[in-house]
Design an enzyme around this catalytic site. Sequence first.
Site, mmCIF file in Angstrom:
data_model
loop_
_atom_site.group_PDB
_atom_site.id
_atom_site.type_symbol
_atom_site.label_atom_id
_atom_site.label_comp_id
_atom_site.label_asym_id
_atom_site.label_seq_id
_atom_site.Cartn_x
_atom_site.Cartn_y
_atom_site.Cartn_z
ATOM 1 N N CYS A 114 13.560 44.990 -19.150
ATOM 2 C CA CYS A 114 14.324 46.247 -19.249
ATOM 3 C C CYS A 114 15.323 46.385 -18.102
ATOM 4 O O CYS A 114 14.927 46.609 -16.963
ATOM 5 C CB CYS A 114 13.325 47.402 -19.258
ATOM 6 S SG CYS A 114 14.048 49.031 -19.042
ATOM 7 N N CYS A 140 15.339 49.745 -16.260
ATOM 8 C CA CYS A 140 14.135 49.858 -15.416
ATOM 9 C C CYS A 140 14.395 49.210 -14.056
ATOM 10 O O CYS A 140 14.010 49.751 -13.011
ATOM 11 C CB CYS A 140 12.949 49.162 -16.076
ATOM 12 S SG CYS A 140 12.472 49.863 -17.666
#
Length: 106
Positions: free
Chosen positions: A31, A34
């Site tokens: 991600c 993230c």
Amino acid sequence: MPTKAVTDANFSDEVLNSDKPVLVDFWADWCGPCKMIAPALEEISEELADKVTIAKVDIMENTDIASQFGVQSIPLLILFKDGKPAAQKLGAAPKSQLKGWLESVL
């Protein structure tokens, strides 16, 4: 205090039974957003260490916790107070926004 990795095995002890609020960052290695907010969360963890613990849950390795809290999109930040979800924020944001949101819900 740096962010701490939390797993299915120790989630109850580290988050639900914590005597202070815990902000849980649900993330995954693949991600991008993230990874973008990770350094900001580390800084916020240091700056607000006396008020909140910041924990990270890798949803790929800890599927039980992710499904228990209905995590479908990441990054997802959930603030736990007294063992219960009290607030949540979905998606990446600049550090100033993340810290402002966290301070407003603590």
